[in-house]
Design a protein around this motif. Structure first.
Motif, PDB file in Angstrom:
ATOM      1  N   ASN A  41      47.729  35.658  35.722  1.00 19.81           N
ATOM      2  CA  ASN A  41      46.228  35.175  35.902  1.00 19.81           C
ATOM      3  C   ASN A  41      45.177  36.329  36.230  1.00 19.81           C
ATOM      4  O   ASN A  41      46.494  37.862  36.207  1.00 19.81           O
ATOM      5  CB  ASN A  41      46.222  34.365  37.583  1.00 19.81           C
ATOM      6  N   TRP A  42      44.617  36.697  36.267  1.00 20.19           N
ATOM      7  CA  TRP A  42      43.379  37.770  36.350  1.00 20.19           C
ATOM      8  C   TRP A  42      43.975  38.284  38.265  1.00 20.19           C
ATOM      9  O   TRP A  42      44.437  37.304  39.208  1.00 20.19           O
ATOM     10  CB  TRP A  42      42.301  37.622  36.355  1.00 20.19           C
ATOM     11  N   GLY A  43      43.476  39.299  37.884  1.00 17.80           N
ATOM     12  CA  GLY A  43      44.574  40.554  38.973  1.00 17.80           C
ATOM     13  C   GLY A  43      43.031  39.796  39.955  1.00 17.80           C
ATOM     14  O   GLY A  43      42.223  39.432  39.807  1.00 17.80           O
ATOM     15  N   ASP A  44      44.346  40.107  41.608  1.00 17.62           N
ATOM     16  CA  ASP A  44      42.775  39.407  42.706  1.00 17.62           C
ATOM     17  C   ASP A  44      42.023  38.165  42.437  1.00 17.62           C
ATOM     18  O   ASP A  44      40.958  37.959  42.630  1.00 17.62           O
ATOM     19  CB  ASP A  44      41.862  40.510  43.042  1.00 17.62           C
ATOM     20  N   GLY A 218      38.373  48.724  38.059  1.00 14.85           N
ATOM     21  CA  GLY A 218      38.729  47.079  38.331  1.00 14.85           C
ATOM     22  C   GLY A 218      38.766  46.495  39.064  1.00 14.85           C
ATOM     23  O   GLY A 218      37.371  46.298  39.901  1.00 14.85           O
ATOM     24  N   ASP A 219      39.807  46.100  39.834  1.00 17.86           N
ATOM     25  CA  ASP A 219      39.448  44.741  40.770  1.00 17.86           C
ATOM     26  C   ASP A 219      39.496  45.740  42.283  1.00 17.86           C
ATOM     27  O   ASP A 219      39.127  45.193  43.148  1.00 17.86           O
ATOM     28  CB  ASP A 219      40.979  44.508  41.237  1.00 17.86           C
ATOM     29  N   GLU A 220      39.196  47.168  41.780  1.00 15.65           N
ATOM     30  CA  GLU A 220      38.794  47.361  43.953  1.00 15.65           C
ATOM     31  C   GLU A 220      37.336  47.646  43.524  1.00 15.65           C
ATOM     32  O   GLU A 220      36.418  47.836  44.284  1.00 15.65           O
ATOM     33  CB  GLU A 220      39.093  48.786  43.974  1.00 15.65           C
ATOM     34  N   THR A 235      29.067  44.056  37.027  1.00 18.95           N
ATOM     35  CA  THR A 235      29.648  43.546  37.108  1.00 18.95           C
ATOM     36  C   THR A 235      30.008  41.722  37.042  1.00 18.95           C
ATOM     37  O   THR A 235      29.284  41.490  37.177  1.00 18.95           O
ATOM     38  CB  THR A 235      30.783  43.711  38.898  1.00 18.95           C
ATOM     39  N   TRP A 236      31.302  41.123  37.450  1.00 22.23           N
ATOM     40  CA  TRP A 236      30.490  40.044  37.237  1.00 22.23           C
ATOM     41  C   TRP A 236      30.951  39.375  38.306  1.00 22.23           C
ATOM     42  O   TRP A 236      30.608  40.093  39.570  1.00 22.23           O
ATOM     43  CB  TRP A 236      32.466  39.365  36.897  1.00 22.23           C
ATOM     44  N   SER A 237      29.004  38.482  38.822  1.00 26.43           N
ATOM     45  CA  SER A 237      28.617  37.439  39.788  1.00 26.43           C
ATOM     46  C   SER A 237      30.031  37.495  41.202  1.00 26.43           C
ATOM     47  O   SER A 237      29.057  37.552  41.818  1.00 26.43           O
ATOM     48  CB  SER A 237      28.671  36.563  39.158  1.00 26.43           C
ATOM     49  N   PHE A 263      33.325  31.642  31.128  1.00 27.79           N
ATOM     50  CA  PHE A 263      34.361  30.471  32.203  1.00 27.79           C
ATOM     51  C   PHE A 263      35.078  30.728  32.116  1.00 27.79           C
ATOM     52  O   PHE A 263      35.948  30.975  31.076  1.00 27.79           O
ATOM     53  CB  PHE A 263      33.728  28.955  31.437  1.00 27.79           C
ATOM     54  N   ASP A 264      36.391  30.377  32.757  1.00 25.16           N
ATOM     55  CA  ASP A 264      37.599  30.849  33.208  1.00 25.16           C
ATOM     56  C   ASP A 264      37.872  29.846  32.668  1.00 25.16           C
ATOM     57  O   ASP A 264      37.879  28.632  33.645  1.00 25.16           O
ATOM     58  CB  ASP A 264      37.925  31.736  34.363  1.00 25.16           C
ATOM     59  N   THR A 265      39.986  29.719  32.185  1.00 23.03           N
ATOM     60  CA  THR A 265      40.034  28.213  32.466  1.00 23.03           C
ATOM     61  C   THR A 265      41.748  28.205  32.740  1.00 23.03           C
ATOM     62  O   THR A 265      41.685  29.003  32.584  1.00 23.03           O
ATOM     63  CB  THR A 265      40.107  27.831  30.786  1.00 23.03           C
TER      64      THR A 265
HETATM   65  C1  N2P Z   1      38.631  38.472  38.801  1.00 25.37           C
HETATM   66  C2  N2P Z   1      38.468  38.776  37.707  1.00 25.37           C
HETATM   67  C3  N2P Z   1      37.636  37.558  37.333  1.00 25.37           C
HETATM   68  C4  N2P Z   1      37.467  37.528  35.753  1.00 25.37           C
HETATM   69  N1  N2P Z   1      39.183  39.934  39.358  1.00 25.37           N
HETATM   70  C5  N2P Z   1      36.167  36.680  35.225  1.00 25.37           C
HETATM   71  N2  N2P Z   1      36.641  36.484  33.661  1.00 25.37           N
END
Ligand code: N2P
Length: 357
Positions: A41-44, A218-220, A235-237, A263-265
């Protein structure tokens, strides 16, 4: 005689220890068996308490690994060294994995909780009939800004980022498509543009943004926004909605030239060893209460309608993070660009990153 018995006992004990050790080693390398799944999975991007709960409820042990970009995730799955049972690609990466024959079709009979997903997010062009993927979270890319520091300044256009008085004030999320995407959008090009000249032009324009960029992170990102390390960020919403819980001065806008709707799946890659366990995990994450808890924890927008009913109205009615169709229609979903163009995006992004003065 006693000595022989002792020697045998010693050998026996050492063998048992070795067997346990090899098994552990296998598990940590991702050689998943009957009662184990490896989730990528993506971090955090998950409430770890839910992993614990899944393990307790099913007796399946979860090996959990993270990545920080679709490209990094694709490479790992293409290499096939690890037995990932569940992965969380964004839509354009689903297309790519499909094209390369790297996904198992989902057995919908094993996913009864799929009914919880809002129809708006089912049967999308990147995966008709949800043959290979089910939605996990969704959102946009936009500009976060701190109203305590910036007063009533707004960010209606991507071009507002290039303002000379924002020197050293901007954080960027570290993603080739995200950064190249807003560079292209700022020039009124599509963020799926394949014309190398346009891509180069976007890179040159981004290069001129360097004086205003404080860092690429990144995740920070969430933590940096909360701590007011910089007043502006691209950044991402979901990172922003989460940061807003801890810092009320943070606001979020999607610029008028357009932006990315993503959309993440959840998918089952061909690397999977435990397909049944993978279905169980996906179905667990689709449960209304589980998805609500996860959403509450992560702060991203859930496509799970049943979960939305369990969440604070204030959260799910916030159009900045749950934009209605009139807004999303104007946004663009990343398309799978093909190997060559994707490589060009990555190459130009790398060049841009090295051009810091
Ligand atoms: C979460 C990353 C979200 C990914 N840390 C957006 N696609």
């Amino acid at each position: 005689m006693k000595k022989i018995v002792q020697a045998f006992a010693a050998i026996f004990i050492v063998s048992i220890i070795l067997i346990i050790w090899v098994n552990r080693l296998n598990a940590s390398e991702g050689y998943t068996g009957e009662n184990t799944i490896t989730v990528f999975n993506w971090g955090d991007y998950i409430d770890m308490d839910l992993i614990k709960r899944f393990e307790e409820e099913t007796g399946i042990t979860v090996i959990y690994e993270t990545f920080d970009s679709n490209e990094a995730m694709l490479t790992k799955i293409q290499q096939g060294g690890t037995s990932y049972d569940v992965a969380v690609p964004s839509e354009y990466a689903v297309e790519r994995l499909k094209e390369e024959g790297l996904l198992y079709p989902l057995d919908h009979e094993k996913l009864p909780n799929l009914v919880n997903i809002d129809e708006r997010f089912l049967d999308m062009p990147y995966d008709p009939g949800n043959q290979y993927s089910v939605p996990y979270f969704w959102g946009t890319v936009g500009i976060a800004y701190n109203t305590r520091i910036l007063g009533d300044r707004t960010f209606e256009s991507w071009n507002d980022l290039w303002a000379p008085d924002l020197r050293n004030q901007i954080l960027l999320i570290d993603g080739a498509r995200e950064v190249m995407g807003f560079g292209l959008n700022s020039l009124n090009y599509s963020l799926n543009d394949k014309n190398p000249e346009h891509l180069y032009e976007a890179k040159e324009k981004l290069k001129k943004l360097w004086p205003n960029i404080k860092a690429i992170v990144g995740d920070e990102m969430k933590m940096l926004l909360v701590n007011e390390e910089a007043p502006v960020a691209v950044t991402w919403s979901g990172d922003v909605s989460e940061a807003m819980w801890e810092n009320e001065y943070i606001d979020y806008a999607v610029p008028k030239e357009g932006s990315n709707l993503w959309f993440d799946t959840m998918v089952i890659p061909k690397t999977a060893d435990n397909i049944d366990g993978a279905h169980k995990f996906i179905n667990f994450m689709l449960d209304a209460e589980v998805a609500a808890q996860n959403t509450d924890y992560i702060g991203y927008a859930t496509p799970n309608k049943a979960a939305m009913e369990l969440l604070d109205e204030e959260v799910v009615n916030d159009e900045r993070f749950y934009p209605p169709d009139e807004i999303t229609e104007k946004l663009e979903v990343y398309e799978s660009l093909g190997k060559e163009t994707l490589a060009l995006y990555s190459e130009l992004y790398l060049q841009f990153k090295m051009e810091r003065k």
